[in-house]
Design a protein around this motif. Structure first.
Motif, PDB file in Angstrom:
ATOM      1  N   THR A 171      -5.145  71.650 -50.491  1.00 31.96           N
ATOM      2  CA  THR A 171      -4.379  71.066 -49.614  1.00 31.96           C
ATOM      3  C   THR A 171      -4.268  69.413 -50.124  1.00 31.96           C
ATOM      4  O   THR A 171      -4.415  68.876 -48.851  1.00 31.96           O
TER       5      THR A 171
ATOM      6  N   THR B 264      -6.589  73.913 -43.498  1.00 31.95           N
ATOM      7  CA  THR B 264      -5.703  73.701 -43.766  1.00 31.95           C
ATOM      8  C   THR B 264      -4.667  72.813 -42.855  1.00 31.95           C
ATOM      9  O   THR B 264      -4.009  72.382 -42.798  1.00 31.95           O
ATOM     10  N   ASN B 265      -5.151  73.522 -41.697  1.00 36.31           N
ATOM     11  CA  ASN B 265      -4.334  72.681 -40.283  1.00 36.31           C
ATOM     12  C   ASN B 265      -4.393  71.359 -40.264  1.00 36.31           C
ATOM     13  O   ASN B 265      -3.949  71.305 -39.878  1.00 36.31           O
TER      14      ASN B 265
ATOM     15  N   ALA C 133      -2.759  69.425 -42.569  1.00 38.92           N
ATOM     16  CA  ALA C 133      -1.102  68.876 -42.269  1.00 38.92           C
ATOM     17  C   ALA C 133      -0.989  67.284 -41.068  1.00 38.92           C
ATOM     18  O   ALA C 133       0.145  66.597 -41.942  1.00 38.92           O
TER      19      ALA C 133
ATOM     20  N   ALA D 270      -0.011  64.634 -46.656  1.00 38.70           N
ATOM     21  CA  ALA D 270       1.230  66.162 -46.601  1.00 38.70           C
ATOM     22  C   ALA D 270       2.736  65.412 -46.181  1.00 38.70           C
ATOM     23  O   ALA D 270       2.424  64.443 -45.980  1.00 38.70           O
ATOM     24  N   GLN D 271       3.046  66.637 -46.720  1.00 41.59           N
ATOM     25  CA  GLN D 271       4.384  66.673 -46.404  1.00 41.59           C
ATOM     26  C   GLN D 271       4.682  66.116 -45.116  1.00 41.59           C
ATOM     27  O   GLN D 271       4.421  66.573 -43.860  1.00 41.59           O
TER      28      GLN D 271
ATOM     29  N   THR E 126       5.548  70.189 -42.855  1.00 40.37           N
ATOM     30  CA  THR E 126       4.348  70.671 -42.607  1.00 40.37           C
ATOM     31  C   THR E 126       3.536  70.269 -41.063  1.00 40.37           C
ATOM     32  O   THR E 126       3.694  70.839 -40.892  1.00 40.37           O
ATOM     33  N   LYS E 127       4.316  68.929 -40.941  1.00 36.92           N
ATOM     34  CA  LYS E 127       4.013  68.394 -39.884  1.00 36.92           C
ATOM     35  C   LYS E 127       4.642  68.631 -38.493  1.00 36.92           C
ATOM     36  O   LYS E 127       4.586  68.639 -37.434  1.00 36.92           O
TER      37      LYS E 127
ATOM     38  N   ASP F 122       6.087  71.325 -38.928  1.00 37.47           N
ATOM     39  CA  ASP F 122       5.687  72.720 -39.095  1.00 37.47           C
ATOM     40  C   ASP F 122       4.881  72.676 -37.755  1.00 37.47           C
ATOM     41  O   ASP F 122       5.290  73.420 -37.229  1.00 37.47           O
ATOM     42  N   PHE F 123       3.784  72.468 -38.267  1.00 41.68           N
ATOM     43  CA  PHE F 123       2.628  72.647 -36.435  1.00 41.68           C
ATOM     44  C   PHE F 123       3.848  72.014 -35.848  1.00 41.68           C
ATOM     45  O   PHE F 123       3.294  72.533 -34.396  1.00 41.68           O
TER      46      PHE F 123
ATOM     47  N   THR G 158       0.235  61.191 -38.223  1.00 42.26           N
ATOM     48  CA  THR G 158      -0.506  61.241 -39.623  1.00 42.26           C
ATOM     49  C   THR G 158      -2.452  60.134 -38.751  1.00 42.26           C
ATOM     50  O   THR G 158      -1.988  59.671 -37.437  1.00 42.26           O
TER      51      THR G 158
END
Lengths: 172, 534
Positions: free
Chosen positions: A20, A79-80, A83, A88-89, A92-93, A95-96, A169
């Motif tokens: 992660t 994992t959640n 993000a 983190a990329q 992914t943010k 995406d969430f 973030t």
């Protein structure tokens, strides 16, 4: 002596932190927090215990957030949360956020999805017609291929990605 | 009188010795950050103001972070990125929330040999630290614990004899006096059983009509500590088990008010009893813990208004425990009371400062809630606690949906106004006016703002409630202290010195432990050991 009985193994910590991109200390802290939230020590989180956090229960989007953290084990929990780390990329943010909007989980944000989200935000203080109007307008603005719904790609285009990533973030 | 009650030479020497050892062995004591300098200060402040004045502060941050402000040409009533602030907010609260933090005991940082338990996770101690800690465990369980049990047994026997003797006293007045003395004696025996070292500051209480004492609450042991100095009557929740037995015992000796929290309808009865007790000059002064539940002694949660609305003179008492020597926080959900006492008896010491503060009266025009907040602020400042506005009720129950509803109402008003095009950039005063109808208590400051989003208007009621002056100055003080640390050479000298003393101490402690074991070990045991190893 009351020492911690259910400590996380150091190999597990290393494993999770590698997957992660989180610091090992962060994983440890999250594990402590996970144990706090999981009051019955069942290994997964449940809705009731999540909503005992008043700051979360006060959040208008809590039904969506809770549904994303419901019945997750520690691995999925990290994992959640991961993000939202600064490392983190941005994708992914985004995406969430997309998954959060996509209430019926069909991979697209339809105006129904959006209406449901808006309903959570404003409660019963705005009538249905107005909400539908707002939702349709938002969809129309972001929908470039004209199918009446927002796909993952259209969603990325509609957003100011670096700015959104900055806002999503969280330090922990 | 004040001078006499702080005399406990042995314990003072003991605690002093402990702190000298830690000072040499470890870093200077970690001070709990005050509200103003707390890393989450902004968040705590926002939540506090929201719980108190409605969702202004939160709405403010939402509007600032939503894309609407930064791009005025996008005229939709809702933007897809509007929800980012809710998401990060929600994640933040899942990761860490300020309510849970009030009710969890964090091990002291940096970890030191005074800590009772091994910190969770991996074994992170150096061999030197482990040695010191193991010797500490040996001392606490094998030397102090039996000693303390002996103290409690002897003390309680003395108390029972003395109490029986009081029945022989004919005069009512002297009898009462003697009983009060023995109750105080009992309390000090219990305090002594955890090597409790209590320092009292301020004027000792004296009994008058219409006065009530309020204190912050960390554990049931607060009662012993305060009763050691003066006989108070208490009001509190009925416990089961050993704690309940103690309460029955106290009830037989004095007038107390115990109630069952789950029986909602006896609130009125309790208020009535309380009022009667407070007005009666002949009863002991009433001691109330308005937080309603135990918090770890770094945070202070909302004060319930009940005891402040009686019209009595309120005497605040600030209690601050030093975590370093032993953690006194009692989490009644996870630990039983006997277990809690056992933990205290196997810790190094309980060190507590008690400040009796100037009596406060409700001011004209002040409501019970405002008065409670004012007193709470005084206590927080004195004891260096972080003030949060959560209700102790939330420890066991979900927050009322009306807070969510007020946020939704605020959002709805933002969206409707955006649709009408009334809100080109940020909140206008008309929104504030709409909000004020929902939250009448903020009418004054928010309406005075005039046009636009005047941050001062948001801050005013709030900065009044939580002035930062003191916090900033203490921060500055600390920064100065750091600069005075001196140059590299003196640092090196100090470090070497510290290292040398560490090793001397470690070897000395080891030798002392070996000698003590040798001295007190039964002969038969020695023989078996010798035969096994030879």
């Amino acid at each position: 002596m009351g020492a911690n009985t259910s400590a996380l193994l150091s190999e597990e910590i290393e494993e999770i932190s590698r997957q992660t991109n989180l610091q090992q200390s962060e994983v440890k802290r999250l594990y402590k927090r996970f144990q706090q939230l999981d009051r019955k020590q069942s290994g997964t989180l449940d809705t009731r215990n999540l909503l005992m956090v008043p700051e979360l229960a006060m959040n208008p989007l809590h039904p969506r957030l809770v549904s994303m953290f419901e019945n997750v084990n520690f691995q999925q929990f990290v994992t959640n949360i991961g993000a939202f780390s600064s490392g983190a990329q941005p994708s992914t943010k985004i995406d969430f956020t997309f998954r959060l909007y996509d209430v019926d989980e069909d991979g697209f944000i339809s105006s129904d999805d959006l209406e449901k989200i808006l309903r959570m935000l404003v409660g019963d203080h705005i009538d249905q017609r107005t909400l539908t109007d707002v939702a349709v307008k938002v969809i129309a603005d972001a929908d470039t291929d004209g199918d009446g719904r927002i796909s993952r790609d259209e969603f990325t285009t509609a957003l100011d990605v670096p700015e959104v990533a900055r806002k999503l973030t969280v330090t922990f | 009188m004040l001078k006499f009650r702080n005399i406990s030479l042995l314990r003072r020497l003991y605690v002093w010795g402990l702190s000298v050892i830690t000072l040499i062995a470890y870093e200077p004591e970690h001070r709990a950050p005050l509200e103003g300098e707390h890393p989450d200060a902004q968040r705590i402040r926002r939540i506090n103001s929201e719980l108190e004045f409605g969702p202004h502060a939160w709405q403010n941050s939402f509007l600032e972070s939503s894309g609407y402000v930064s791009s005025p040409h996008r005229q939709n009533a809702f933007q897809l990125d509007d929800i980012t602030s809710f998401i990060s907010d929600g994640i933040e609260s899942i990761v860490d929330d300020t309510l849970t933090r009030c009710f969890t005991a964090d091990p002291p940082h940096p970890w030191n040999f005074l800590t009772r338990n091994i910190p969770p996770g991996r074994w992170q101690m150096t061999p030197y630290q482990s040695l010191l800690w193991l010797i500490g465990v040996w001392a606490r369980y094998c030397v102090f614990f039996p000693l303390r049990v002996a103290i409690i047994i002897i003390g309680i026997s003395c108390f029972i004899c003395g109490w029986a003797l009081t029945y022989a006293i004919p005069t009512q007045r002297y009898k009462r006096f003697a009983r009060q003395f023995f109750l105080r004696f009992l309390a000090s025996v219990v305090v002594a059983s955890w090597s409790g070292y209590v320092r009292f500051y301020g004027k000792r209480p004296e009994r008058r009509a219409n006065q009530i004492y309020v204190a912050n609450h960390t554990s049931l042991i607060d009662l012993f500590i305060l009763n050691k100095d003066y006989n108070f009557s208490c009001i509190g929740q009925r416990h089961g088990g050993l704690a309940g037995l103690l309460q029955d015992l106290l009830m037989a000796a004095q007038d107390h008010v115990w109630f069952d929290r789950e029986e909602g309808n006896d609130r009125r009865v309790v208020t009535h009893l309380l009022r009667e007790h407070v007005a009666n000059k002949n009863k002991e002064p009433m001691l109330v813990f308005p937080e309603g539940t135990c918090t770890n002694s770094e945070y202070c949660i909302m004060f319930k208004k009940g005891s402040f609305a009686l019209g009595a003179e309120v005497h605040p008492i600030a209690m601050k425990y030093k975590h370093r020597f032993g953690d006194p926080f009692w989490n009644s959900q996870t630990t039983s009371f006997p277990r809690h006492l056992f933990e205290l008896m196997t810790s190094w010491a309980v060190v507590c400062d008690v400040h009796y503060m100037e009596p406060q009266r409700i001011q004209p025009g002040e409501t019970g809630v405002q008065f409670a907040n004012r007193v709470k602020k005084l206590i927080c400042e004195k004891a260096g606690l972080i003030s949060v506005n959560w209700d102790g009720f939330l420890k066991r129950h979900r927050i009322s949906p009306k807070f969510l509803d007020s946020r939704q109402r605020a959002l709805a008003s933002v969206i409707t106004r955006r649709m009408k095009g009334e809100l080109p950039r940020s909140v206008s005063s008309s929104v504030l006016a709409g909000m004020d109808m929902a939250y009448p208590q903020t009418v004054g400051p928010a309406n005075g703002a005039g046009g636009g989003m005047d941050t001062l208007a948001y801050e005013r009621p709030f900065s009044h409630a939580y002035p930062d002056g003191r916090a900033t100055s203490s921060w500055a003080r600390r920064a100065r202290g750091d600069r005075d640390e001196g140059n590299a050479t003196s640092k090196l000298v100090r470090k070497t010195f510290r290292e040398v003393i560490r090793w001397v101490m470690a070897i000395g402690l080891l030798v002392a432990a070996a000698l003590l074991t040798d001295r007190f070990m039964p002969v038969a045991m020695k023989e078996t050991l010798r035969s096994r190893f030879s």
